[in-house]
Design a protein around this motif. Structure first.
Motif, PDB file in Angstrom:
ATOM      1  N   ALA A 255      11.000  -6.498  10.632  1.00 53.40           N
ATOM      2  CA  ALA A 255      11.495  -5.295   9.661  1.00 53.40           C
ATOM      3  C   ALA A 255      10.339  -4.869   8.838  1.00 53.40           C
ATOM      4  O   ALA A 255       9.767  -5.905   8.130  1.00 53.40           O
ATOM      5  CB  ALA A 255      12.769  -5.625   8.939  1.00 53.40           C
ATOM      6  N   LEU A 256       9.961  -3.650   8.557  1.00 50.34           N
ATOM      7  CA  LEU A 256       8.891  -3.285   7.844  1.00 50.34           C
ATOM      8  C   LEU A 256       9.252  -2.147   6.735  1.00 50.34           C
ATOM      9  O   LEU A 256       9.050  -0.989   7.036  1.00 50.34           O
ATOM     10  CB  LEU A 256       7.667  -2.730   8.799  1.00 50.34           C
ATOM     11  N   PRO A 257      10.041  -2.377   5.808  1.00 52.91           N
ATOM     12  CA  PRO A 257      10.503  -1.610   4.665  1.00 52.91           C
ATOM     13  C   PRO A 257       9.400  -0.826   4.061  1.00 52.91           C
ATOM     14  O   PRO A 257       8.192  -1.282   3.965  1.00 52.91           O
ATOM     15  CB  PRO A 257      11.212  -2.220   3.884  1.00 52.91           C
ATOM     16  N   VAL A 258       9.450   0.617   3.761  1.00 52.61           N
ATOM     17  CA  VAL A 258       8.465   1.384   3.316  1.00 52.61           C
ATOM     18  C   VAL A 258       8.530   1.048   1.828  1.00 52.61           C
ATOM     19  O   VAL A 258       9.570   1.390   1.210  1.00 52.61           O
ATOM     20  CB  VAL A 258       8.450   2.983   3.477  1.00 52.61           C
ATOM     21  N   VAL A 259       7.542   0.730   1.218  1.00 49.92           N
ATOM     22  CA  VAL A 259       7.310   0.297  -0.403  1.00 49.92           C
ATOM     23  C   VAL A 259       6.786   1.722  -1.075  1.00 49.92           C
ATOM     24  O   VAL A 259       7.158   2.118  -1.900  1.00 49.92           O
ATOM     25  CB  VAL A 259       6.640  -0.896  -0.635  1.00 49.92           C
ATOM     26  N   ARG A 260       5.551   2.104  -0.297  1.00 46.38           N
ATOM     27  CA  ARG A 260       4.883   3.291  -0.925  1.00 46.38           C
ATOM     28  C   ARG A 260       4.216   3.960   0.384  1.00 46.38           C
ATOM     29  O   ARG A 260       3.374   3.046   0.801  1.00 46.38           O
ATOM     30  CB  ARG A 260       3.868   2.680  -2.018  1.00 46.38           C
ATOM     31  N   LEU A 262       0.964   5.932   1.410  1.00 43.91           N
ATOM     32  CA  LEU A 262      -0.631   5.890   0.947  1.00 43.91           C
ATOM     33  C   LEU A 262      -1.168   7.122   1.363  1.00 43.91           C
ATOM     34  O   LEU A 262      -0.435   8.025   2.045  1.00 43.91           O
ATOM     35  CB  LEU A 262      -1.320   4.851   1.390  1.00 43.91           C
ATOM     36  N   SER A 263      -2.391   7.580   0.938  1.00 43.21           N
ATOM     37  CA  SER A 263      -2.917   9.067   0.966  1.00 43.21           C
ATOM     38  C   SER A 263      -3.225   9.258   2.641  1.00 43.21           C
ATOM     39  O   SER A 263      -3.355  10.457   2.940  1.00 43.21           O
ATOM     40  CB  SER A 263      -4.213   9.111   0.278  1.00 43.21           C
ATOM     41  N   ASP A 264      -3.503   8.236   3.291  1.00 41.68           N
ATOM     42  CA  ASP A 264      -4.041   8.497   4.673  1.00 41.68           C
ATOM     43  C   ASP A 264      -2.699   8.372   5.698  1.00 41.68           C
ATOM     44  O   ASP A 264      -3.136   8.402   6.842  1.00 41.68           O
ATOM     45  CB  ASP A 264      -4.945   7.583   5.177  1.00 41.68           C
ATOM     46  N   GLY A 265      -1.504   8.457   5.257  1.00 41.75           N
ATOM     47  CA  GLY A 265      -0.472   8.328   6.012  1.00 41.75           C
ATOM     48  C   GLY A 265      -0.049   6.957   6.329  1.00 41.75           C
ATOM     49  O   GLY A 265       1.145   6.805   7.002  1.00 41.75           O
ATOM     50  N   THR A 266      -0.638   6.155   6.063  1.00 40.63           N
ATOM     51  CA  THR A 266      -0.165   4.532   6.295  1.00 40.63           C
ATOM     52  C   THR A 266       0.667   4.254   5.086  1.00 40.63           C
ATOM     53  O   THR A 266       0.823   4.978   4.143  1.00 40.63           O
ATOM     54  CB  THR A 266      -1.402   3.557   6.089  1.00 40.63           C
ATOM     55  N   TYR A 267       1.492   3.138   4.909  1.00 35.20           N
ATOM     56  CA  TYR A 267       2.318   2.961   3.915  1.00 35.20           C
ATOM     57  C   TYR A 267       2.370   1.163   3.650  1.00 35.20           C
ATOM     58  O   TYR A 267       1.945   0.470   4.439  1.00 35.20           O
ATOM     59  CB  TYR A 267       3.725   3.029   4.367  1.00 35.20           C
ATOM     60  N   ARG A 304      -0.120  -3.512   4.484  1.00 35.55           N
ATOM     61  CA  ARG A 304      -0.109  -2.179   4.931  1.00 35.55           C
ATOM     62  C   ARG A 304      -0.111  -2.144   6.035  1.00 35.55           C
ATOM     63  O   ARG A 304      -0.496  -2.905   6.991  1.00 35.55           O
ATOM     64  CB  ARG A 304      -1.570  -1.863   4.457  1.00 35.55           C
ATOM     65  N   VAL A 305       0.726  -0.918   6.603  1.00 33.95           N
ATOM     66  CA  VAL A 305       1.166  -0.880   7.859  1.00 33.95           C
ATOM     67  C   VAL A 305       0.271   0.677   8.544  1.00 33.95           C
ATOM     68  O   VAL A 305       0.306   1.506   7.825  1.00 33.95           O
ATOM     69  CB  VAL A 305       2.465  -0.417   8.145  1.00 33.95           C
ATOM     70  N   ALA A 323       2.230  -0.518  15.786  1.00 34.90           N
ATOM     71  CA  ALA A 323       2.453  -0.839  14.381  1.00 34.90           C
ATOM     72  C   ALA A 323       1.347  -2.010  14.002  1.00 34.90           C
ATOM     73  O   ALA A 323       1.556  -3.282  14.586  1.00 34.90           O
ATOM     74  CB  ALA A 323       3.789  -1.266  13.950  1.00 34.90           C
ATOM     75  N   LEU A 324       0.484  -1.615  13.184  1.00 37.40           N
ATOM     76  CA  LEU A 324      -0.596  -2.787  12.842  1.00 37.40           C
ATOM     77  C   LEU A 324      -0.476  -3.277  11.089  1.00 37.40           C
ATOM     78  O   LEU A 324       0.174  -2.360  10.591  1.00 37.40           O
ATOM     79  CB  LEU A 324      -1.931  -2.247  13.063  1.00 37.40           C
ATOM     80  N   LEU A 325      -0.407  -4.502  11.112  1.00 38.30           N
ATOM     81  CA  LEU A 325      -0.388  -4.835   9.867  1.00 38.30           C
ATOM     82  C   LEU A 325      -1.510  -5.458   9.258  1.00 38.30           C
ATOM     83  O   LEU A 325      -2.891  -6.126  10.099  1.00 38.30           O
ATOM     84  CB  LEU A 325       0.342  -6.319   9.807  1.00 38.30           C
ATOM     85  N   THR A 326      -1.937  -5.143   7.995  1.00 42.29           N
ATOM     86  CA  THR A 326      -3.299  -5.490   7.456  1.00 42.29           C
ATOM     87  C   THR A 326      -3.333  -5.941   6.179  1.00 42.29           C
ATOM     88  O   THR A 326      -2.169  -5.636   5.423  1.00 42.29           O
ATOM     89  CB  THR A 326      -4.623  -4.411   7.434  1.00 42.29           C
ATOM     90  N   THR A 327      -4.105  -7.008   5.476  1.00 43.15           N
ATOM     91  CA  THR A 327      -4.169  -7.233   4.117  1.00 43.15           C
ATOM     92  C   THR A 327      -5.035  -6.129   3.287  1.00 43.15           C
ATOM     93  O   THR A 327      -4.992  -6.439   2.286  1.00 43.15           O
ATOM     94  CB  THR A 327      -4.838  -8.531   4.066  1.00 43.15           C
TER      95      THR A 327
END
Length: 432
Positions: A255-260, A262-267, A304-305, A323-327
């Motif tokens: 599960a990857l809930p959208v918190v916010r 971002l400007s490049d379309g990632t969240y 960030r997703v 779907a990629l996850l990054t710090t």
């Protein structure tokens, strides 16, 4: 893409393309320091198989995989004599003598040699983000982060009682593997394929367990890419806690809930500790994140997703959502397209694994070693020899401003094997 031969590049000397490939990568001083640390010095000062000679012979066994012990020793002892490690009046050691000498060396020396000699080969970090430092290997960096990948593979060994007892088999019953297997998980440098750290254990020890032993060795200037099979909340937390940047593919059911957005379309999202089962607690954590409140890292981690489609990846006419996850939570530090391209570099480790298993060892070939200590020796010697070849290729490619992938590993290995008996070099340091 056409691959160049090492000699086509023209920036390495003949002495480097031989057993001398080990000179820069595995100096004798490092071998003797490892021997001293492990407490396995020579029993006789005048013995013709002292530990450092046994170490180089073991590495030579990884270069000449089709030859038996005596043949390999015959091929390389002339070079050992050239550097004062061997007396030309001696006869080549027998297979039995080499085996006994390897037993005396034990399993701990080669991991120690690896630790002392197998570091990054892609150059140094640039002084400013976005600048390419002189001597940097292509495909090995994202801005100031050195790109790493983590992956695992298994190794077949002779079917002896001792090997079976220590390493075990894959499967059971009628589906049991024909040979005992060791499991190896390694960190490698993207772009150069050089292995930087590894863990070796029984086949029953899972990849995630071995990976967990490697994460504490990450550094803040590194970015680790990983497939979705390596993800767990605890693994992410452990690896992120080192200060290294992470770029992992998310498991399908995570599960990857959208918190916010971002400007490049990632969240931004939060990864919630799966030990928190109560729905209300999970919702409170999400609400706190959306409100910008601090989050207990034992309960949740920021990520960030980056999502993108790969069209018709499996050839059935459909696309696949990645779907990629990054710090790296700030898009100005790494854009979405940069991160997607960096994750693609993870496949470089597959190339490194193939070089090791198919070209260096040989397709379908079983290890030589019939005892567990010698199995450990052989696996680590493999990793060291591969690193030495990768370092030589990277040196040549970087000097010629080429991607190391443009230089053929297979042709380089063949060239090393052809020239090893004539110009083989063992480091002269400490021979007086």
């Amino acid at each position: 893409m056409a691959r160049l031969l090492l000699v086509d590049v023209g920036v390495v000397s003949p002495d480097q393309v031989s057993l001398g490939v080990l000179v820069a990568a595995v100096p004798r001083d490092a071998v003797e320091e490892a021997v001293a640390v492990c407490g396995v010095g020579a029993l006789r000062a005048d013995g013709k198989l002292p530990p450092h000679v046994v170490a180089y012979l073991t590495m030579a066994l990884c270069l000449f995989t089709e030859d038996d012990y005596t043949e390999v020793a015959t091929k390389v002892t002339g070079s050992l004599d050239r550097w004062g490690c061997w007396d030309a009046a001696w006869s080549a050691p027998t297979a039995s003598a080499i085996t006994q000498a390897r037993k005396r060396l034990g399993r701990a020396v080669f991991p120690e040699i690896f630790e002392r000699t197998c570091g990054p080969v892609a150059g140094e970090s640039a002084p400013m983000a976005g600048l390419l430092a002189t001597g940097r290997a292509r495909g090995a960096w994202l801005r100031d982060w050195r790109l790493l990948a983590i992956d695992g593979f298994d190794v077949d060994m002779p079917d002896t009682d001792a090997n079976a007892a220590e390493f075990g088999y894959a499967g059971s019953g009628v589906s049991r593997s024909a040979y005992p297997k060791a499991r190896v998980v390694a960190l490698s440098e993207c772009g150069t394929h050089a292995f930087l750290a590894a863990e070796v254990d029984a086949y029953s020890v899972g990849e995630k367990t071995l990976a967990g032993r490697l994460y504490p060795r990450l550094h803040a200037d590194e970015l680790l890419t990983a497939d979705r099979n390596f993800y767990s909340y605890q693994a992410w937390k452990l690896a992120a806690g080192t200060g290294a940047a992470l770029l992992w593919r998310a498991p399908t059911q995570l599960a990857l809930p959208v918190v916010r957005v971002l400007s490049d379309g990632t969240y931004l999202t939060i990864l919630i500790n799966p030990s928190i089962h109560h729905r209300a607690r999970r919702e409170r954590l999400l609400a706190a994140a959306q409100a910008g409140e601090d989050i207990d890292p034992d309960q949740a981690q920021w990520a960030r997703v980056i999502e993108y489609d790969v069209p018709d990846r499996v050839g059935n006419g459909t696309g696949e959502l990645i779907a990629l996850l990054t710090t790296i939570t700030d898009p100005t530090h790494a854009h979405a397209d940069e991160l997607a391209d960096a994750y693609h570099q993870r496949w470089e480790q597959e190339t490194g694994n193939d070089q090791l298993k198919t070209h260096l060892r040989g397709p379908g070939r079983v290890l030589r070693s019939r005892l567990p200590d010698l199995v450990h020796q052989e696996i680590w010697a493999w990793l060291i020899v591969h690193h030495a070849i990768a370092a030589l290729i990277t040196q040549a490619a970087t000097a010629a401003e080429l991607d190391p992938d443009r230089i053929s590993f297979t042709q380089t290995l063949r060239l090393i094997r052809r020239t090893a008996t004539g110009t083989a070099d063992i480091p002269p340091s400490g021979l007086d």
